[in-house]
Design an enzyme around this catalytic site. Sequence first.
Site, short mmCIF file in Angstrom:
data_model
loop_
_atom_site.label_atom_id
_atom_site.label_comp_id
_atom_site.label_asym_id
_atom_site.label_seq_id
_atom_site.Cartn_x
_atom_site.Cartn_y
_atom_site.Cartn_z
N SER A 69 -6.37 -1.79 -8.91
CA SER A 69 -7.71 -1.44 -8.05
C SER A 69 -8.28 -0.64 -9.28
CB SER A 69 -7.61 -1.93 -7.05
OG SER A 69 -7.41 -2.38 -6.16
N THR A 70 -8.53 -0.61 -10.49
CA THR A 70 -9.14 0.29 -11.62
C THR A 70 -9.79 -0.33 -12.07
OG1 THR A 70 -7.55 1.73 -11.90
CG2 THR A 70 -8.28 1.94 -13.57
#
Length: 381
Positions: A69-70
Amino acid sequence: MSEPLHGTLQERFAPLRREFERRLASGDELGASLAVVIDGQPVVDLWGGFADAARTRPWQSDTITNVWSTTKTVTALAALMLVDRGELDLDAPVARYWPEFSANGKSDIPVRSILGHTSGVSGWEAPITVEGLYDQEKAAALLAAQAPWWPPGTASGYHLIDYGHLVGELVRRITGRSLGAFVRTEIAGPLGADFHIGLADSELPRVSDIIPPPPAKIDLSRLPRDHPAWRTLTNPPLNASSALTAGWRRAELGGANGHGNARSVARIQSIVSNRGEVDGVRLLSEATIERILEQQSDGPDLVLLVPLRFGIGFALPRPETAPSVPPGRVAFWGGWGGSLVINDLDRRMTFAYVMNRMSPGIIGSARSDAYIDALYESLRA
């Protein structure tokens, strides 16, 4: 036996190097990279360890891995660029750009609610498989057809996977290009950043396989089946091993499958910490960057079940949930297993950490906390 640490850094950041060396030597870290950019210039660029669990391939300068999710921070940057150009209005209904999204009571949901995780559309109502996620248009159409799971704007519910489908569809409707293509030509290309949403086959040999984490600590057993957390986290049931497949790596999942290293993540995100411009490449105005800090929610997240505070496209500091993230004008987020990026606007600094051995949890890890502490110790010295 540990693989030596490589790279460069300014000597004042020696505490960060020592912490990285210690964790590599102990085996706590398998393979990883760390980067810090201040005033748009790299001051830390370190990598080390191994790119595989068998410890046969050293982690190289150009090793990349799935950052989970970065990725969302790069996806958010794509949307913010359209805001900056006047092509996307944060306060306009999503349906202005994507008419089908108005179905089932969603006609008034503003764009900011998607970027701030408050839209009520945190996952799929219709059954979907991991492979089904790879068809961006079909998966987005399913989201457009469903009703919100809670009153939009009243609380955050982390858009775990579908964040990239929702923002990606807005990018596609406005520009005619997929999210991956937009990032490649408008962000990564101009900045010379080795970051990809959707890998070409030629890049696959450079990828370090992730090492899946222990089981997640989120207990869904007491939740009703219509709770947003249950619905989001079980459809599709996500196994970290999906990231090991070529299908996952080739797909364009703007919420979960960006591939890069700390250097490329920090390079891209330094646009935020350096007032919108790096090395003569301007992607955002300072006014648009200020909008990132506009609070959209502050309280228990309906999906992750922990207190979160979201701005536009990024989380904002909340010590109960991410105690190592400093207070102030800071915009951050991380990926499943521990990857993390922090934009400290007051210090004009971006920190990024990318690794292959995943830890439990979604918002940082004991390792990322230690690196953040060492970084800020260096700044205080």
